[in-house]
Design an enzyme around this catalytic site. Structure first.
Site, PDB file in Angstrom:
ATOM      1  CD  GLU A 112       4.293   4.242  18.157  1.00 46.87           C
ATOM      2  OE1 GLU A 112       3.304   4.334  16.827  1.00 46.87           O
ATOM      3  OE2 GLU A 112       5.281   3.094  17.898  1.00 46.87           O
TER       4      GLU A 112
ATOM      5  CE  LYS B  76       0.528   2.125  11.473  1.00 52.17           C
ATOM      6  NZ  LYS B  76       1.514   0.884  10.727  1.00 52.17           N
TER       7      LYS B  76
ATOM      8  CB  VAL C 245       9.607   3.892  14.906  1.00 47.38           C
ATOM      9  CG1 VAL C 245      11.206   3.421  15.066  1.00 47.38           C
ATOM     10  CG2 VAL C 245       8.095   3.144  16.022  1.00 47.38           C
TER      11      VAL C 245
ATOM     12  CG  ASP D  85       7.035  -4.516   4.017  1.00 49.84           C
ATOM     13  OD1 ASP D  85       7.443  -3.768   4.527  1.00 49.84           O
ATOM     14  OD2 ASP D  85       5.655  -5.523   4.415  1.00 49.84           O
TER      15      ASP D  85
ATOM     16  CB  SER E  63       9.983  -1.166   9.174  1.00 48.47           C
ATOM     17  OG  SER E  63       9.006  -0.269  10.087  1.00 48.47           O
ATOM     18  CB  ALA E  64      10.739   3.566   6.563  1.00 50.05           C
ATOM     19  CG  ASP E  65       9.882   1.442  12.119  1.00 49.54           C
ATOM     20  OD1 ASP E  65       9.025   2.539  11.752  1.00 49.54           O
ATOM     21  OD2 ASP E  65       8.728   0.966  13.172  1.00 49.54           O
TER      22      ASP E  65
ATOM     23  CE  LYS F  29       4.518  -2.524  15.944  1.00 50.98           C
ATOM     24  NZ  LYS F  29       5.366  -1.797  15.677  1.00 50.98           N
TER      25      LYS F  29
END
Length: 312
Positions: free
Chosen positions: A30, A90, A111, A143, A145-147, A164
């Site tokens: 990435e 991003k 990601v 919330d 993450s779309a990851d 993270k």
């Protein structure tokens, strides 16, 4: 290539195109981590060189992914890399179509976007620092993450140092289980927490051999689902848990007071961690990113070694 993948139409660098055509090992990287949103200059440039060299040393080709002039690129020239180092915008998977339609100058991929573009061109291994996940307080904010959904919906092995550390790691693991992603620990029994080798949460499955990782991808129950391989930060580069916990708490409190939400949370938190650790987080980031790239390259080499040669 699927119709959806054709719609993305990524541009391949010469070395990546040659490696893919010849059945060589390729590792997607990435670009967010190499931009101003990932690491401060000049550490971002150092991270780029360290990761590329780590992949090369294991006999694979590094393919940095980014959006340039409204086109997805998989593999970059040196001029392209210099543009990415200055990137401040991003691109997640959901943004790929917008970035193309609006002709974004430079978009650094997260990601989710990198996994999607890697899959689109036939790359099966991807290395990053740490993935996104379920954020603390997600029961109120929603919330997530779309990851996580990207990993669940593209047949790519994602190599990372866990999620993270400022995320809700138990819920992140639960989410990955729900969406059917096999989570593996590389020579390790515990789910890493980015700067520290263990979050205190057991990893679902330990693996000690590259071929086993390849077989997990080949044998998974859902053909469209990816695999998450977690690699702990090297022992000598770990930040003590007692120190990083206090720093994370302060950074999260600061972000809440500042009203930081959504995609802005991660760069904000990382900047605060860098300041609070007096720069100690930067070498830790470099070490884990390089280590992940090296492990990913080993997996990529094993994957192509077990595959039939490409059709002539």
């Amino acid at each position: 290539m699927t119709d959806d993948a054709k719609a993305v139409r990524p541009i391949l660098s010469d070395d990546v195109a040659q490696a893919l055509a010849g059945g060589g090992a390729v590792v997607a990287l990435e670009s967010t981590i190499f931009s101003n949103l990932g690491l401060p200059a000049p550490a971002n440039a150092e991270a780029l060189e360290l990761c590329k060299q780590a992949v090369h040393d294991q006999g694979a080709t590094a393919a940095v992914v980014a959006i340039l002039d409204g086109r997805p690129h998989v593999g970059l020239s040196q001029d392209d890399e210099r543009r990415v180092l200055q990137g401040t915008r991003k691109v997640a998977e959901r943004d790929l179509a917008v970035a193309q339609a609006q002709g974004w100058d430079v978009g650094v991929t997260t990601v989710s976007a990198t996994v999607a573009l890697a899959h689109a061109v036939g790359i099966s291994v991807f290395a990053t620092g740490g993935i996104g996940g379920v954020h603390r307080g997600s029961e109120l904010s929603g919330d997530i993450s779309a990851d996580l959904d990207a990993i669940a919906n593209h047949p790519v092995i994602t190599v990372c140092a866990g999620a993270k550390a400022f995320l809700d790691l138990p819920r992140t693991l639960e989410y990955l289980e729900t969406v059917g992603v096999p989570v593996l620990g590389w020579h390790h029994d515990w789910f890493p927490a980015f700067y520290t080798r263990s979050s205190g949460l057991p990893v679902p499955h330990r693996v000690d051999d590259e071929q086993v990782v390849c077989d997990v991808l080949r044998l998974r129950a859902r053909p469209a689902t990816g695999v998450l391989l977690t690699v702990p930060i090297p022992v000598e580069d770990e930040i003590p848990e007692s120190r990083i916990d206090a720093v994370l708490t302060a950074a999260l409190d600061s972000s809440a007071r500042a009203g930081v939400t959504g995609p802005a949370v991660t760069p904000y938190i990382l900047e605060r961690i860098e300041k609070e650790t007096e720069g100690q987080s930067v070498p830790a980031n470099l070490a884990l990113a390089r280590n992940n790239a090296a492990v990913a390259a080993r997996i990529a080499v094993a994957l192509v070694s077990a595959a039939p040669p490409p059709a002539q």
